[in-house]
Design a protein around this motif. Structure first.
Motif, PDB file in Angstrom:
ATOM      1  N   GLN A  19       0.843  -1.190   0.000  1.00  0.00           N
ATOM      2  CA  GLN A  19       0.000   0.000   0.000  1.00  0.00           C
ATOM      3  C   GLN A  19       0.882   1.245   0.000  1.00  0.00           C
ATOM      4  O   GLN A  19       1.786   1.365   0.822  1.00  0.00           O
ATOM      5  CB  GLN A  19      -0.932   0.005   1.208  1.00  0.00           C
ATOM      6  N   GLN A  20       0.604   2.125  -0.905  1.00  0.00           N
ATOM      7  CA  GLN A  20       1.377   3.347  -1.030  1.00  0.00           C
ATOM      8  C   GLN A  20       0.657   4.503  -0.342  1.00  0.00           C
ATOM      9  O   GLN A  20      -0.547   4.448  -0.122  1.00  0.00           O
ATOM     10  CB  GLN A  20       1.624   3.653  -2.516  1.00  0.00           C
ATOM     11  N   PRO A  21       1.371   5.585  -0.029  1.00  0.00           N
ATOM     12  CA  PRO A  21       0.751   6.693   0.697  1.00  0.00           C
ATOM     13  C   PRO A  21      -0.350   7.367  -0.120  1.00  0.00           C
ATOM     14  O   PRO A  21      -0.381   7.278  -1.343  1.00  0.00           O
ATOM     15  CB  PRO A  21       1.914   7.650   0.935  1.00  0.00           C
ATOM     16  N   ALA A  22      -1.228   8.028   0.570  1.00  0.00           N
ATOM     17  CA  ALA A  22      -2.386   8.645  -0.079  1.00  0.00           C
ATOM     18  C   ALA A  22      -2.053   9.975  -0.743  1.00  0.00           C
ATOM     19  O   ALA A  22      -2.918  10.586  -1.340  1.00  0.00           O
ATOM     20  CB  ALA A  22      -3.494   8.854   0.955  1.00  0.00           C
ATOM     21  N   ALA A  23      -0.814  10.414  -0.651  1.00  0.00           N
ATOM     22  CA  ALA A  23      -0.440  11.703  -1.265  1.00  0.00           C
ATOM     23  C   ALA A  23       0.971  11.600  -1.820  1.00  0.00           C
ATOM     24  O   ALA A  23       1.929  11.970  -1.169  1.00  0.00           O
ATOM     25  CB  ALA A  23      -0.527  12.821  -0.241  1.00  0.00           C
ATOM     26  N   MET A  24       1.094  11.086  -3.021  1.00  0.00           N
ATOM     27  CA  MET A  24       2.418  10.943  -3.624  1.00  0.00           C
ATOM     28  C   MET A  24       3.010  12.304  -3.977  1.00  0.00           C
ATOM     29  O   MET A  24       4.216  12.492  -3.984  1.00  0.00           O
ATOM     30  CB  MET A  24       2.297  10.078  -4.879  1.00  0.00           C
ATOM     31  N   LEU A  25       2.145  13.254  -4.297  1.00  0.00           N
ATOM     32  CA  LEU A  25       2.561  14.624  -4.571  1.00  0.00           C
ATOM     33  C   LEU A  25       1.900  15.553  -3.561  1.00  0.00           C
ATOM     34  O   LEU A  25       0.777  15.297  -3.140  1.00  0.00           O
ATOM     35  CB  LEU A  25       2.138  15.058  -5.983  1.00  0.00           C
ATOM     36  N   PRO A  26       2.542  16.638  -3.193  1.00  0.00           N
ATOM     37  CA  PRO A  26       1.910  17.588  -2.273  1.00  0.00           C
ATOM     38  C   PRO A  26       0.770  18.373  -2.918  1.00  0.00           C
ATOM     39  O   PRO A  26      -0.101  18.887  -2.226  1.00  0.00           O
ATOM     40  CB  PRO A  26       3.058  18.519  -1.876  1.00  0.00           C
ATOM     41  N   GLN A 160       5.774   1.172   2.419  1.00  0.00           N
ATOM     42  CA  GLN A 160       5.211   2.409   1.900  1.00  0.00           C
ATOM     43  C   GLN A 160       6.298   3.269   1.269  1.00  0.00           C
ATOM     44  O   GLN A 160       7.455   3.222   1.675  1.00  0.00           O
ATOM     45  CB  GLN A 160       4.522   3.201   3.002  1.00  0.00           C
ATOM     46  N   ALA A 161       5.889   4.046   0.274  1.00  0.00           N
ATOM     47  CA  ALA A 161       6.807   4.982  -0.368  1.00  0.00           C
ATOM     48  C   ALA A 161       6.659   6.363   0.248  1.00  0.00           C
ATOM     49  O   ALA A 161       5.565   6.777   0.614  1.00  0.00           O
ATOM     50  CB  ALA A 161       6.514   5.058  -1.861  1.00  0.00           C
ATOM     51  N   MET A 162       7.787   7.060   0.349  1.00  0.00           N
ATOM     52  CA  MET A 162       7.733   8.447   0.793  1.00  0.00           C
ATOM     53  C   MET A 162       7.076   9.310  -0.284  1.00  0.00           C
ATOM     54  O   MET A 162       7.091   8.977  -1.468  1.00  0.00           O
ATOM     55  CB  MET A 162       9.140   8.980   1.052  1.00  0.00           C
ATOM     56  N   GLN A 163       6.533  10.431   0.130  1.00  0.00           N
ATOM     57  CA  GLN A 163       6.020  11.406  -0.814  1.00  0.00           C
ATOM     58  C   GLN A 163       7.180  11.920  -1.662  1.00  0.00           C
ATOM     59  O   GLN A 163       8.286  12.130  -1.186  1.00  0.00           O
ATOM     60  CB  GLN A 163       5.359  12.556  -0.055  1.00  0.00           C
ATOM     61  N   TYR A 164       6.927  12.109  -2.947  1.00  0.00           N
ATOM     62  CA  TYR A 164       7.957  12.658  -3.820  1.00  0.00           C
ATOM     63  C   TYR A 164       8.381  14.043  -3.319  1.00  0.00           C
ATOM     64  O   TYR A 164       7.546  14.892  -3.005  1.00  0.00           O
ATOM     65  CB  TYR A 164       7.441  12.764  -5.258  1.00  0.00           C
TER      66      TYR A 164
END
Length: 206
Positions: A19-26, A160-164
């Protein structure tokens, strides 16, 4: 407006759901130049210089035959233009060219893994489903010859991936290019780990 998107990717049998974060971009945008960090903009701007320099280093250390065997994959100017990469499952393998620091290898080819490209609003999501370094990101429209990938790196057993843009060392930036019938590549200049250049080959899994 803040963009919220949840990526839930079912990996091959026996693997867990990532599952990846709900906000990949700000902030939601379909223009990569509005989303890209200053550091990544420079990396992308200098892509060809990086590509040529990495190949030169690898050839000097005795890897000319391996480079030649890859054909268009490791030729800087082999992009063919449209069509853009379709959604679907791909076999992806990454070749690392040019050591970032002394003592590391100037050429290293990794094993093939499965990558998934899916429609996400008016863009495409990109997920590498296995491996010690996994990319999660978005594919944006680019120019007449290529698309642009912006994302972040997931390491080890992280789920999980960090937000870009949150951690420069994890940010991923590259050009998605068609280099043959049903064959694409992602050119990633100056990745933050190991190499001067990463080139990922993508061919449909089916």
């Amino acid at each position: 407006m803040r963009w919220s998107v949840l990526l839930a990717v079912a990996v091959l049998a026996g693997c867990s759901v990532i599952q990846q974060p709900a906000a990949m971009l700000p902030r939601w945008t379909t223009a990569w130049r509005e989303a890209v960090t200053a550091n990544d903009q420079k990396r992308l701007h200098d892509w060809r210089k990086t590509f040529v320099g990495a190949l030169t280093a690898a050839r000097k250390s005795g890897h000319s035959a391996e480079i030649a065997a890859q054909g268009a994959l490791l030729e800087p100017d082999s992009a063919l233009g449209p069509p853009p990469i379709p959604n679907g499952s791909y076999r992806c393998r990454t070749i690392k060219v040019g050591a970032k620091i002394e003592g590391m290898r100037d050429y290293a080819a990794g094993p093939a893994v499965i990558c998934l490209i899916r429609a996400d609003r008016s863009l495409q999501s990109f997920v590498t489903t296995s491996g010690s370094q996994r990319i999660v990101g978005l594919i944006f429209p680019g120019d007449a010859m290529r698309q642009v990938l912006l994302g972040s790196l997931v390491l080890g057993d992280e789920s999980q991936a960090m937000q870009y843009g949150q951690d420069q060392a994890r940010d991923v930036a590259g050009f998605v290019e068609r280099i043959g019938p049903r064959r694409w590549r992602i050119v990633m200049p100056q990745p933050h780990f190991e190499s001067q250049l990463d080139v990922m080959e993508l061919v449909p899994a089916s």
